[in-house]
Design a protein around this motif. Structure first.
Motif: not given
Length: 390
Positions: A200-203, A217-225, A286-287, A292-294
């Protein structure tokens, strides 16, 4: 005298063939007891049905294993037959399925010609019925209890969080493990399985109004993509490695910059070293990519079942089939995992795919060939008899 010499394999197969209608009746009863891994009440009801069938056939009630205190999911069942001071042959199965409660209304148990269909009929309730009938006839024809531990868990489809340690413990103390998962194509046995890891990877981002001030804002979805696309490179490590994003979620409303996003990633690998390498590489990627923080949770769940674990048991299966007058169905290495992976990792010689002949596991068209249930039950029983001499 060894049980395999007392037992006439042809008589074993004949009697099990006579049991076909009874096997199908019990299979219907077990399939109708729906058992999704997530539903504790349904699992308990299915377990009761299975215990009743097994007690009738084997003449003894099973031990009910402890429940999972974390979520109330019930424990599995264990039949321990034969002398307690003899290392048993371990038979392994599970009665949970991937199908949600109510699937039976849409796909009831049906037999059309040689095919039985219904949720869980192939993965793996057909194998459980075959195992019980095979053991029952083996005991009847040899006049003695074989040294067998038949362990049936309730959580294999979700990674065996409670059942896995029990399987591992029994495998360490057994002479061999025979896994009653469904057969490979055409009835083939399974001499190897890939290892399984899941993550499980969470941003974590920052929410903001998507129209008025998205820049705040800081878009977690964009970063996860970005992370998901980068993980595609892991599959280039080895063409036998698969990396599959499976479930993803993000955001709260359609007009808000997502402040959270997560994805589940399924990884299959051919050997232990690849599993270690992929784990390290996934964390590195991932690093490198995340802005963003993950958080990453999960990791290796099942080590590979490598072919060396099955070599001797494949020969036992050949001998058993020859004595029964049946053709060799072949064997295969497959990508799916089972509790057989755990048995092999515990040091037990392990052969998988000894269950039902059919196909479509986890799919709407899942099916089992009911005409081949007697031969698979006979194969299992004959192998148990031969292994008593080992």
């Amino acid at each position: 005298m060894p049980a395999s010499q007392v037992l006439d394999p042809r008589d074993l197969l004949r009697r099990l063939t006579e049991d076909t209608d009874a096997m199908v009746t019990d299979l219907e009863r077990l399939v109708r007891a729906e058992s999704p891994s997530s539903d504790g009440d349904a699992l308990r009801a299915c377990r009761d049905v299975l215990a009743d069938i097994g007690t009738r056939l084997l003449g003894t009630a099973p031990t009910v294993l402890p429940h999972d205190p974390g979520n109330g999911r019930p424990g599995g069942l264990l039949w321990r037959l034969g002398p307690a001071d003899v290392r048993p042959v371990l038979l392994v199965g599970h009665f949970d399925t991937v199908f949600p409660l109510g699937t039976l209304k849409r796909r009831p148990f049906l037999v059309d010609g040689t095919r039985a269909t219904g949720p869980g009929v192939f993965d793996m309730k057909g194998g459980l019925i075959q195992g019980l009938y095979g053991l029952a006839r083996l005991r009847e024809l040899t006049g003695e209890d074989p040294a067998v531990a038949f362990l049936i868990t309730a959580d294999e489809e979700i990674g065996s969080p409670a059942g896995g340690p029990v399987v591992t413990e029994w495998a360490r103390n057994s002479r061999a493990a025979l896994i009653l998962e469904g057969a490979a194509d055409g009835g083939g046995l399974k001499h190897a399985r890939k290892g399984w890891s899941f993550y499980d990877i969470r941003v974590k981002g920052i929410a903001a109004h998507a129209g008025l001030e998205p820049d705040k804002g800081s878009n977690a979805l964009t970063d996860l993509a970005r992370i998901i696309v980068a993980l595609e490179s892991l599959a280039a490590y080895d063409d036998r490695v698969t990396v599959t994003p499976t479930v993803a979620r993000a955001g709260t409303t359609q007009n808000t910059v997502p402040d959270r996003a997560h994805v589940t990633v399924d990884v299959r690998v051919p050997d232990v070293q690849a599993q270690k390498d992929i784990d390290a590489e996934l964390h590195r990627i991932v690093a490198d990519v995340a802005r963003l923080p993950y958080e990453i949770t999960g990791g290796p769940n099942r080590p590979p079942l490598e072919e060396a674990s099955a070599t001797d048991l494949l020969e036992t299966a050949r001998t058993a089939l020859a004595g029964l007058g049946l053709e060799w169905p072949g064997s295969a290495a497959v990508g799916g995992i089972s509790d057989g992976n755990l048995c092999a990792a515990a040091g037990a010689p392990t052969l998988d795919g000894l269950g039902a002949v059919g196909g479509g596991p986890h799919a709407d068209h899942e099916w089992t060939d009911v005409t081949r249930m007697p031969e698979r039950a006979a194969l299992l029983a004959r192998m148990v008899a031969l292994l008593q001499e080992g």
